[in-house]
Design an enzyme around this catalytic site. Structure first.
Site, short mmCIF file in Angstrom:
data_model
loop_
_atom_site.label_atom_id
_atom_site.label_comp_id
_atom_site.label_asym_id
_atom_site.label_seq_id
_atom_site.Cartn_x
_atom_site.Cartn_y
_atom_site.Cartn_z
N CYS A 35 -131.95 74.97 82.86
CA CYS A 35 -130.75 74.18 82.01
C CYS A 35 -129.85 75.25 81.45
O CYS A 35 -128.77 74.70 80.92
CB CYS A 35 -131.31 73.17 81.30
SG CYS A 35 -132.10 73.85 79.65
N ASP A 37 -130.75 77.41 79.03
CA ASP A 37 -131.06 77.59 77.44
C ASP A 37 -132.83 77.76 77.46
O ASP A 37 -133.47 76.99 77.98
CB ASP A 37 -130.86 76.80 76.46
CG ASP A 37 -129.35 76.55 76.28
OD1 ASP A 37 -128.70 77.60 76.04
OD2 ASP A 37 -128.73 75.37 76.13
N CYS A 61 -126.30 80.64 75.31
CA CYS A 61 -125.05 80.88 74.91
C CYS A 61 -125.08 81.38 73.40
O CYS A 61 -126.13 81.55 72.73
CB CYS A 61 -124.27 79.55 74.90
SG CYS A 61 -124.84 78.17 73.68
N CYS A 105 -128.90 73.58 70.62
CA CYS A 105 -129.51 74.99 70.56
C CYS A 105 -130.25 74.83 69.19
O CYS A 105 -131.28 75.58 69.23
CB CYS A 105 -128.24 75.87 70.44
SG CYS A 105 -127.24 76.02 71.86
#
Length: 187
Positions: A35, A37, A61, A105
């Site tokens: 995915c 992450d 990211c 995140c």
């Protein structure tokens, strides 16, 4: 272009506590390279029972890097009980906020912390309870996690749930179930 705070950008450009701990007391890996992450979080306790060292390694990211860096700073000096109360919203707030589409995140950081504490207490290395009913197969998100994020963050729409969990962002097959959960919770 995302609108990031100066503090978020500082943690992205100058991440704190990157790396591995030799013989950590707790360790966990969450997320998935599939995915985009993934986060490994580790901690070591001091003689006083407080977190003396915390480190991370992440593939993701700018928001994932900054959230992981912030988490390591937030847990230092805390007991495991104190650290376990850190929410993903507090991680985002610590950074001066995150764009809605990047809230997952901060959720990943909280999940890694919980899994590392569980690893310390039980010795188990599984990051998520395999007995939990999976809602989203694309991103390995359980119904329990979706319910938790809706409740903890006062989410009111499927799109908000997607932003916080990534559930529904892949094939979309689980979006109807997310809508049902929102209704079940009276949202």
């Amino acid at each position: 272009m995302w609108n990031y705070s100066e503090k978020m950008m500082d943690h992205f450009r100058n991440p704190r506590n990157v790396g591995k701990i030799e013989n950590p007391d707790g360790t966990a890996t969450v997320g998935s390279l599939a995915c985009g992450d993934a986060l490994t979080f580790q901690f070591k306790l001091g003689e006083d029972g407080r977190i003396a060292e915390a480190k991370f390694q992440t593939f993701g990211c700018a928001s994932a890097i900054a959230s992981s860096s912030a988490l390591t700073e937030m847990v230092l000096g805390k007991t495991l009980e104190e650290a376990s109360k850190i929410t993903n919203a507090e991680i985002a707030d610590y950074l001066g906020g995150l764009p809605a589409q990047k809230m997952h995140c901060s959720v990943m950081g909280r999940e890694a912390l919980e899994a590392a504490i569980k690893n310390f207490k039980t010795g188990e290395v599984a990051d998520k309870d395999l007995e939990e009913k999976k809602l989203c197969s694309c991103f390995n998100v359980s119904e329990n996690e979706v319910r938790r994020q809706i409740t903890e963050n006062s989410l009111t729409s499927v799109d908000e749930v997607v932003n916080f969990t990534k559930a529904g962002a892949g094939c979309g097959m689980c979006r109807d179930r997310i809508e049902e959960i929102l209704k079940e919770l009276g949202v």
